[in-house]
Write an enzyme that holds these catalytic residues in place. Structure first.
Site, PDB file in Angstrom:
ATOM      1  N   CYS A   1       0.805  -1.227   0.000  1.00  0.00           N
ATOM      2  CA  CYS A   1       0.000   0.000   0.000  1.00  0.00           C
ATOM      3  C   CYS A   1       0.833   1.270   0.000  1.00  0.00           C
ATOM      4  O   CYS A   1       0.290   2.358  -0.140  1.00  0.00           O
ATOM      5  CB  CYS A   1      -0.925   0.003   1.214  1.00  0.00           C
ATOM      6  SG  CYS A   1      -0.005   0.062   2.758  1.00  0.00           S
TER       7      CYS A   1
ATOM      8  N   CYS B   1      -0.890  -4.902   7.120  1.00  0.00           N
ATOM      9  CA  CYS B   1      -0.778  -3.770   8.048  1.00  0.00           C
ATOM     10  C   CYS B   1      -0.077  -4.227   9.334  1.00  0.00           C
ATOM     11  O   CYS B   1       0.774  -3.508   9.875  1.00  0.00           O
ATOM     12  CB  CYS B   1      -2.153  -3.206   8.378  1.00  0.00           C
ATOM     13  SG  CYS B   1      -3.219  -2.954   6.950  1.00  0.00           S
TER      14      CYS B   1
HETATM   15 FE1  FES Z   1      -1.363   0.338   4.391  1.00  0.00          FE
HETATM   16 FE2  FES Z   1      -2.850  -0.720   6.309  1.00  0.00          FE
HETATM   17  S1  FES Z   1      -3.464  -0.270   4.266  1.00  0.00           S
HETATM   18  S2  FES Z   1      -0.777  -0.215   6.387  1.00  0.00           S
END
Ligand code: FES
Length: 156
Positions: free
Chosen positions: A36, A109
């Site tokens: 992400c 995450c």
């Molecule tokens: Fe990036 Fe949770 S979506 S750390």
């Protein structure tokens, strides 16, 4: 996400004293998620207790989602009083256990937190490219100051 998980995330991310840099930290670890693009930095301060080196305090900064913040907040509380070896033995599953099972798309995450923790505890000396313990995450992500260019004169 179910309501209980949402409530757990909300409660865990209210632990405000765990957020921000720890200026006198002994160790720092930073991790970035390829999934992400989020980043998380963790600072750790140790103390001696009964002849053992244990975590006195840890804090974090995150450019990440609420799940990463909640897991980091949980992690800094879980590692308090643990030796580096004990803290390193904690997996991302251990760190998320108080929050309940993570949805599959949120597992990375927790892994981001685990990696930052391992970065801080795994190295006895800071790696060459690690920032100093007091460096703020946002400062280290800021673009470098523009450089002045000086042209060489003939004969220089
Ligand atoms: Fe990036 Fe949770 S979506 S750390």
């Amino acid at each position: 996400m179910n309501d209980n998980f949402e409530e757990s995330l909300h409660r865990a991310s209210q632990h405000l004293e765990a957020m921000g840099e720890l200026p006198d930290a002994d160790a720092v670890g930073t991790a970035g998620s390829e999934a992400c693009g989020d980043m998380l930095r963790m600072w750790v301060k140790f103390r001696e207790e009964n002849g053992r080196r244990v975590v006195d305090k840890a804090t974090f900064q995150a450019f990440g989602c609420q799940t990463a913040i909640a897991v980091a907040s949980t992690a800094v509380r879980m590692i308090q009083g643990k030796s580096p070896e004990e803290a390193l033995a904690l997996t991302s599953n251990d760190l998320t256990a108080p929050l309940g099972p993570l949805p599959p798309m949120k597992i990375h995450c927790a892994q981001l937190v685990e990696q930052a923790l391992h970065g801080a505890l795994g190295a006895s000396t800071p790696a060459a490219n690690s920032p100093p313990a007091g460096t703020n995450l946002s400062e280290s992500l800021a673009p470098a100051a523009p450089r002045k260019i000086r042209f060489l004169q003939p004969g220089e």
